[in-house]
Design a protein around this motif. Structure first.
Motif, PDB file in Angstrom:
ATOM      1  N   ALA A 181       0.811  -1.208   0.000  1.00  0.00           N
ATOM      2  CA  ALA A 181       0.000   0.000   0.000  1.00  0.00           C
ATOM      3  C   ALA A 181       0.852   1.268   0.000  1.00  0.00           C
ATOM      4  O   ALA A 181       0.316   2.357   0.049  1.00  0.00           O
ATOM      5  N   ASP A 182       2.166   1.130  -0.061  1.00  0.00           N
ATOM      6  CA  ASP A 182       3.066   2.269  -0.044  1.00  0.00           C
ATOM      7  C   ASP A 182       2.829   3.141  -1.281  1.00  0.00           C
ATOM      8  O   ASP A 182       2.963   2.663  -2.408  1.00  0.00           O
ATOM      9  N   PRO A 183       2.471   4.395  -1.101  1.00  0.00           N
ATOM     10  CA  PRO A 183       2.184   5.265  -2.246  1.00  0.00           C
ATOM     11  C   PRO A 183       3.358   5.402  -3.218  1.00  0.00           C
ATOM     12  O   PRO A 183       3.154   5.472  -4.423  1.00  0.00           O
ATOM     13  N   ALA A 189       3.233   4.357  -7.113  1.00  0.00           N
ATOM     14  CA  ALA A 189       3.599   5.319  -8.158  1.00  0.00           C
ATOM     15  C   ALA A 189       4.662   4.739  -9.084  1.00  0.00           C
ATOM     16  O   ALA A 189       4.587   4.915 -10.307  1.00  0.00           O
ATOM     17  N   GLN A 190       5.642   4.039  -8.526  1.00  0.00           N
ATOM     18  CA  GLN A 190       6.664   3.393  -9.353  1.00  0.00           C
ATOM     19  C   GLN A 190       6.037   2.354 -10.272  1.00  0.00           C
ATOM     20  O   GLN A 190       6.363   2.293 -11.461  1.00  0.00           O
ATOM     21  N   ALA A 191       5.166   1.534  -9.724  1.00  0.00           N
ATOM     22  CA  ALA A 191       4.527   0.488 -10.516  1.00  0.00           C
ATOM     23  C   ALA A 191       3.702   1.099 -11.641  1.00  0.00           C
ATOM     24  O   ALA A 191       3.759   0.629 -12.789  1.00  0.00           O
ATOM     25  N   ILE A 217      -0.468 -13.321 -19.895  1.00  0.00           N
ATOM     26  CA  ILE A 217      -1.471 -12.491 -20.560  1.00  0.00           C
ATOM     27  C   ILE A 217      -2.316 -11.690 -19.560  1.00  0.00           C
ATOM     28  O   ILE A 217      -2.658 -10.534 -19.809  1.00  0.00           O
ATOM     29  N   GLU A 218      -2.620 -12.279 -18.405  1.00  0.00           N
ATOM     30  CA  GLU A 218      -3.392 -11.544 -17.381  1.00  0.00           C
ATOM     31  C   GLU A 218      -2.571 -10.392 -16.807  1.00  0.00           C
ATOM     32  O   GLU A 218      -3.110  -9.320 -16.543  1.00  0.00           O
ATOM     33  N   ASP A 219      -1.277 -10.617 -16.616  1.00  0.00           N
ATOM     34  CA  ASP A 219      -0.415  -9.536 -16.136  1.00  0.00           C
ATOM     35  C   ASP A 219      -0.319  -8.427 -17.172  1.00  0.00           C
ATOM     36  O   ASP A 219      -0.309  -7.244 -16.830  1.00  0.00           O
ATOM     37  N   VAL A 220      -0.237  -8.796 -18.441  1.00  0.00           N
ATOM     38  CA  VAL A 220      -0.185  -7.790 -19.510  1.00  0.00           C
ATOM     39  C   VAL A 220      -1.464  -6.968 -19.516  1.00  0.00           C
ATOM     40  O   VAL A 220      -1.413  -5.740 -19.639  1.00  0.00           O
ATOM     41  N   ARG A 221      -2.590  -7.617 -19.360  1.00  0.00           N
ATOM     42  CA  ARG A 221      -3.865  -6.877 -19.307  1.00  0.00           C
ATOM     43  C   ARG A 221      -3.874  -5.889 -18.145  1.00  0.00           C
ATOM     44  O   ARG A 221      -4.337  -4.759 -18.275  1.00  0.00           O
ATOM     45  N   GLY A 264      -3.406  -0.401 -16.328  1.00  0.00           N
ATOM     46  CA  GLY A 264      -2.870   0.419 -15.247  1.00  0.00           C
ATOM     47  C   GLY A 264      -3.233  -0.059 -13.867  1.00  0.00           C
ATOM     48  O   GLY A 264      -3.076   0.667 -12.893  1.00  0.00           O
ATOM     49  N   THR A 265      -3.711  -1.280 -13.750  1.00  0.00           N
ATOM     50  CA  THR A 265      -4.101  -1.827 -12.437  1.00  0.00           C
ATOM     51  C   THR A 265      -2.988  -2.735 -11.925  1.00  0.00           C
ATOM     52  O   THR A 265      -3.131  -3.941 -11.878  1.00  0.00           O
ATOM     53  N   VAL A 266      -1.899  -2.118 -11.526  1.00  0.00           N
ATOM     54  CA  VAL A 266      -0.692  -2.873 -11.177  1.00  0.00           C
ATOM     55  C   VAL A 266      -0.295  -2.737  -9.710  1.00  0.00           C
ATOM     56  O   VAL A 266       0.822  -3.053  -9.345  1.00  0.00           O
ATOM     57  N   PHE A 267      -1.215  -2.303  -8.863  1.00  0.00           N
ATOM     58  CA  PHE A 267      -0.849  -2.063  -7.466  1.00  0.00           C
ATOM     59  C   PHE A 267      -0.405  -3.314  -6.731  1.00  0.00           C
ATOM     60  O   PHE A 267       0.299  -3.229  -5.743  1.00  0.00           O
TER      61      PHE A 267
END
Length: 96
Positions: free
Chosen positions: A28-30, A34-36, A65-69, A74-77
């Protein structure tokens, strides 16, 4: 909607006080988020510039493929920054 009482365990500690893999403070580190998002953004920009679809990005980066999606949306948190960095390096053709 949950109340603070709902979020407490039987000993009175809040659930956030306990370490759980899905609520780990490092996730949860902002700054990490932001880096991700920045790395994912660069991957998406390069993929668009090269005309790559999801499968092309997966082949070029070594991601599933799921990671690429997730990257393209932009949902990489929840993705490790190191994984995204390695994927960007592969996409750019830099050594990893």
């Amino acid at each position: 909607m949950r109340t603070p009482t709902d979020l407490a365990d039987p000993r009175g500690r809040s659930l956030s006080a306990r370490r759980h893999p899905l609520t780990d403070l490092s996730l949860a580190d902002p700054a990490r988020i932001a880096q991700a998002r920045t790395l994912a953004g660069w991957i998406a920009v390069i993929a668009e510039d090269r005309g790559l679809d999801e499968r092309g990005v997966a082949a070029a980066t070594g991601l599933g493929i799921e990671d690429v999606r997730a990257v393209l949306d932009g949902t990489v948190f929840m993705m490790p920054v190191s994984t995204l960095d390695r994927a960007l390096r592969r996409l750019e053709g830099r050594p990893h």
